[in-house]
Design a protein around this motif. Structure first.
Motif, mmCIF file in Angstrom:
data_model
loop_
_atom_site.group_PDB
_atom_site.id
_atom_site.type_symbol
_atom_site.label_atom_id
_atom_site.label_comp_id
_atom_site.label_asym_id
_atom_site.label_seq_id
_atom_site.Cartn_x
_atom_site.Cartn_y
_atom_site.Cartn_z
ATOM 1 N N TYR A 1 0.847 -1.182 0.000
ATOM 2 C CA TYR A 1 0.000 0.000 0.000
ATOM 3 C C TYR A 1 0.889 1.240 0.000
ATOM 4 O O TYR A 1 1.986 1.225 0.565
ATOM 5 C CB TYR A 1 -0.896 0.040 1.240
ATOM 6 N N ALA A 2 0.426 2.321 -0.611
ATOM 7 C CA ALA A 2 1.188 3.565 -0.597
ATOM 8 C C ALA A 2 1.243 4.067 0.851
ATOM 9 O O ALA A 2 0.230 4.117 1.546
ATOM 10 C CB ALA A 2 0.529 4.611 -1.486
ATOM 11 N N GLY A 3 2.418 4.381 1.314
ATOM 12 C CA GLY A 3 2.590 4.854 2.685
ATOM 13 C C GLY A 3 2.793 3.742 3.695
ATOM 14 O O GLY A 3 3.040 4.017 4.867
ATOM 15 N N GLU A 4 2.693 2.498 3.283
ATOM 16 C CA GLU A 4 2.900 1.376 4.197
ATOM 17 C C GLU A 4 4.389 1.263 4.525
ATOM 18 O O GLU A 4 5.246 1.371 3.645
ATOM 19 C CB GLU A 4 2.419 0.075 3.547
ATOM 20 N N VAL A 5 4.700 1.062 5.782
ATOM 21 C CA VAL A 5 6.079 0.929 6.213
ATOM 22 C C VAL A 5 6.395 -0.562 6.345
ATOM 23 O O VAL A 5 5.726 -1.277 7.082
ATOM 24 C CB VAL A 5 6.326 1.648 7.560
ATOM 25 N N ILE A 6 7.413 -1.004 5.624
ATOM 26 C CA ILE A 6 7.828 -2.398 5.676
ATOM 27 C C ILE A 6 8.954 -2.511 6.696
ATOM 28 O O ILE A 6 9.981 -1.834 6.578
ATOM 29 C CB ILE A 6 8.340 -2.885 4.301
ATOM 30 N N VAL A 7 8.766 -3.327 7.721
ATOM 31 C CA VAL A 7 9.802 -3.547 8.726
ATOM 32 C C VAL A 7 10.844 -4.448 8.088
ATOM 33 O O VAL A 7 10.584 -5.599 7.754
ATOM 34 C CB VAL A 7 9.213 -4.176 10.000
ATOM 35 N N ARG A 8 12.049 -3.876 7.903
ATOM 36 C CA ARG A 8 13.110 -4.602 7.213
ATOM 37 C C ARG A 8 13.915 -5.441 8.183
ATOM 38 O O ARG A 8 14.131 -5.064 9.331
ATOM 39 C CB ARG A 8 14.039 -3.598 6.509
ATOM 40 N N LYS A 9 14.382 -6.589 7.706
ATOM 41 C CA LYS A 9 15.225 -7.484 8.501
ATOM 42 C C LYS A 9 16.653 -7.415 7.965
ATOM 43 O O LYS A 9 16.874 -7.121 6.792
ATOM 44 C CB LYS A 9 14.734 -8.917 8.386
ATOM 45 N N GLU A 10 17.579 -7.722 8.830
ATOM 46 C CA GLU A 10 18.967 -7.755 8.430
ATOM 47 C C GLU A 10 19.250 -9.098 7.786
ATOM 48 O O GLU A 10 18.764 -10.136 8.235
ATOM 49 C CB GLU A 10 19.833 -7.567 9.671
#
Length: 177
Positions: A164-173
């Motif tokens: 979705y536009a504006g959705e924040v994806i929690v990134r993993k290392e």
């Protein structure tokens, strides 16, 4: 007590609303929508305002009170302005295109995904990495956007996929040496 259910819903200009028993009908410049209110909730139209009240103080009636008001607000807003959801596509080679009224998605599979839009929903592709889903029914617009996102949801390592536009994806290392 429902705080949202207490507020009466004012009918916006350009929209005609009618209450016939438990059915609320709204007609506006974008179209017409109906919502059948649950029997445990009482609906009245007075002076251009729709008021919603529970029939009794049971937990079931009170739980449907605020939801019924929110649904009425959504149909009034939908026939006046409509709703839209924007989706973004991230990833090398991932893109979208319109094929008539169908949406063609290249999402890294061995084949392109073809999505047929249901009645009352329009899909547009302003850029190959952007999809706009629009319509008058908020629930249907959200459902279509969720179905498109489901084909290839965003993954947490590189953020590739449909989001979705504006959705924040929690990134993993990633893996460390």
């Amino acid at each position: 007590m429902s705080r949202i259910g207490k507020k009466p819903v004012s009918v916006p200009q350009g929209v005609t609303a009618t209450v016939d028993g438990q059915t609320v009908t709204a007609k506006g410049p974008k179209g017409e929508l109906k919502f059948v209110v649950n029997d445990e909730v009482l609906v009245k139209l007075e002076d251009g305002e729709i008021s919603v009240q529970p029939r009794d103080e049971s937990k079931d009636a009170r739980s449907k009170w605020g939801m019924s008001r929110s649904q009425i607000v959504n149909i009034l807003q939908g026939v006046k302005d409509g709703f839209e959801k924007k989706l973004e596509i991230n990833g090398v080679g991932y893109r979208a295109a319109l094929q008539g009224k169908d949406l063609q998605l290249a999402l890294g599979f061995s084949h392109d995904v073809i999505y047929r839009a249901p009645e009352g929903v329009t899909i547009s592709v302003p850029k190959p990495t952007e999809i706009v889903v629009a319509g008058i029914d908020k629930q249907v617009v959200g459902q279509v956007a969720a179905e498109i996102r489901e084909y290839r949801g965003p993954e947490p390592y590189k953020g590739k996929g449909v989001k979705y536009a504006g959705e924040v994806i929690v990134r993993k290392e990633g893996k460390k040496k």
